[in-house]
Design a protein around this motif. Structure first.
Motif, short mmCIF file in Angstrom:
data_model
loop_
_atom_site.label_atom_id
_atom_site.label_comp_id
_atom_site.label_asym_id
_atom_site.label_seq_id
_atom_site.Cartn_x
_atom_site.Cartn_y
_atom_site.Cartn_z
N ALA A 91 22.07 4.22 -43.85
CA ALA A 91 20.53 4.33 -44.06
C ALA A 91 19.61 3.92 -43.21
N VAL A 92 20.27 2.77 -42.38
CA VAL A 92 19.60 2.52 -41.03
C VAL A 92 19.57 3.61 -39.90
N GLU A 93 20.79 3.99 -39.83
CA GLU A 93 21.06 5.28 -38.88
C GLU A 93 20.04 6.44 -39.14
N ALA A 94 19.75 6.72 -40.64
CA ALA A 94 19.16 7.71 -40.80
C ALA A 94 17.47 7.38 -40.50
N VAL A 95 17.03 6.15 -40.39
CA VAL A 95 15.81 5.84 -40.24
C VAL A 95 15.54 5.64 -38.81
N VAL A 96 16.55 5.66 -37.79
CA VAL A 96 16.33 5.51 -36.39
C VAL A 96 16.29 6.82 -36.05
N ASN A 97 17.07 7.70 -36.49
CA ASN A 97 17.22 9.25 -36.20
C ASN A 97 15.65 9.81 -36.74
N ALA A 98 15.20 9.68 -37.77
CA ALA A 98 13.86 10.01 -38.03
C ALA A 98 13.02 9.66 -37.10
N ALA A 99 13.08 8.37 -36.53
CA ALA A 99 11.98 8.01 -35.79
C ALA A 99 12.26 8.56 -34.20
N GLY A 100 13.18 9.40 -34.04
CA GLY A 100 13.39 9.90 -32.78
C GLY A 100 14.24 9.09 -31.80
N LEU A 101 14.60 7.80 -32.28
CA LEU A 101 15.38 6.99 -31.45
C LEU A 101 16.98 7.29 -30.96
N GLU A 102 17.30 6.93 -29.99
CA GLU A 102 18.66 6.98 -29.42
C GLU A 102 19.59 6.10 -30.19
N LEU A 103 20.69 6.50 -30.69
CA LEU A 103 21.53 5.52 -31.27
C LEU A 103 22.57 5.27 -30.29
N LEU A 104 22.61 3.82 -30.04
CA LEU A 104 23.65 3.15 -29.11
C LEU A 104 24.94 2.80 -29.59
N HIS A 105 24.71 2.14 -30.84
CA HIS A 105 25.99 1.35 -31.27
C HIS A 105 25.70 1.24 -33.03
N ARG A 106 26.89 1.79 -33.60
CA ARG A 106 26.64 1.60 -35.00
C ARG A 106 27.65 0.87 -35.64
N SER A 107 28.67 0.49 -34.92
CA SER A 107 29.81 -0.34 -35.64
C SER A 107 29.84 -1.81 -35.06
N GLU A 108 29.10 -2.76 -34.59
CA GLU A 108 29.07 -3.70 -34.04
C GLU A 108 28.75 -4.74 -35.15
N TRP A 109 29.27 -6.10 -35.17
CA TRP A 109 29.28 -6.91 -36.31
C TRP A 109 28.54 -8.25 -35.76
N LEU A 110 27.90 -8.71 -36.84
CA LEU A 110 27.36 -9.93 -36.80
C LEU A 110 28.48 -10.88 -37.57
N MET A 111 29.16 -11.95 -36.94
CA MET A 111 30.19 -12.75 -37.44
C MET A 111 29.76 -14.25 -37.23
N SER A 112 30.63 -14.99 -38.29
CA SER A 112 30.37 -16.37 -38.30
C SER A 112 31.78 -17.03 -38.30
N ALA A 113 31.69 -18.48 -37.94
CA ALA A 113 33.03 -19.13 -37.88
C ALA A 113 32.91 -20.72 -38.27
N ASP A 114 33.75 -21.41 -38.87
CA ASP A 114 33.80 -22.65 -38.89
C ASP A 114 34.33 -23.16 -37.77
N LEU A 115 33.70 -23.97 -36.82
CA LEU A 115 34.18 -24.25 -35.54
C LEU A 115 35.27 -25.58 -35.91
N GLY A 116 35.08 -26.31 -36.78
CA GLY A 116 36.01 -27.56 -37.08
C GLY A 116 37.46 -27.06 -36.82
N GLY A 117 37.84 -25.68 -37.39
CA GLY A 117 39.24 -25.45 -37.33
C GLY A 117 39.38 -24.40 -36.42
N HIS A 118 38.63 -24.28 -35.47
CA HIS A 118 38.81 -23.06 -34.74
C HIS A 118 40.04 -23.17 -33.76
N PRO A 119 40.85 -22.12 -33.75
CA PRO A 119 42.04 -22.26 -32.89
C PRO A 119 41.95 -22.58 -31.35
N GLN A 120 43.00 -23.24 -30.88
CA GLN A 120 42.74 -23.50 -29.46
C GLN A 120 43.95 -22.91 -28.73
#
Length: 227
Positions: free
Chosen positions: A85-114
């Protein structure tokens, strides 16, 4: 389908601007549609971040129209659970799509592997205020891998995690992430946040990071090519 909370996007953006020593982001419009950050990079002078694209699609339409009309090279970054749906909106506005498969991610740092860097690489950690930079150097002096993290309150936002192509497949990305997490926890951070590229998602997932939303990135049609 879970909704991406605008507050989570704001928290990530606060850390991202700190990590890059950018001015605090400003609100876009009067309806709370998004935030604008001055990046002052060639081909990326301004970046607009959508806050309510899924819950109020009209807000994304307004932002896309503003980016299309901008006089400076402007990117539009949209965390979303509805990338099509987002891609359809930006295309309709005439914008150039750069990336569509990036992720916002989170982690509990207390147990982060070292992971210690494998020989012969040496780790260098430098902290300046809320920002810590980690570099892994080859005996030749070449920086083989690097990354930064900015701590804002209980959040730590990792940014610009890079491994030189000549030094990949040696666990250096894992070593950088572990060192960044360790430094962030020492400064009081509990939650890690980042936006992962398509190439980086597998690494972060293997370290326990969780996907919060997809990220679609576009820019004004007059912008030159390249990120």
């Amino acid at each position: 389908m879970a909704k991406i909370e605008s507050e989570l996007i704001r928290r990530w953006l606060n850390g991202w601007t700190a990590a890059r020593s950018l001015p605090e982001a400003e609100s876009v419009g009067s309806a709370g549609d998004g935030l604008r950050s001055r990046c002052d990079q060639p081909g990326r002078e301004v970046e607009v971040f959508a806050l309510r694209a899924d819950e109020d699609p009209a807000s994304l339409t307004r932002l896309a129209a503003a980016v299309a009309a901008a006089r400076q090279t402007t990117w539009l970054t949209v965390p979303t659970q509805r990338p099509d749906a987002v891609e359809a909106v930006v295309n309709a506005a005439g914008l150039e799509l750069l990336h569509r498969s990036e992720w916002l991610m989170s982690a509990d740092l207390g147990g982060h592997p070292q992971h210690a860097p494998a020989a012969p690489y040496e780790r260098e950690v430098r902290t300046d205020g809320p920002v810590t930079a980690v570099s892994l150097r080859h005996p030749s002096g070449e920086v083989a891998a690097r990354g930064t993290v900015a701590v804002v309150g209980a959040d730590a936002v990792a940014d610009r995690i890079e491994t030189d192509p000549a030094h990949r497949r040696r666990g250096l990305g894992r070593a950088v992430m572990g060192a960044l997490a360790e430094a962030a926890v020492a400064q009081g951070a509990r939650t890690g946040l980042l936006i992962a590229s398509e190439e980086g998602r597998r690494l972060y997932s293997s370290l326990g990071w969780r996907r919060e939303a997809g990220v679609v990135i576009a820019r004004g049609p007059a912008a030159p090519s390249g990120r």
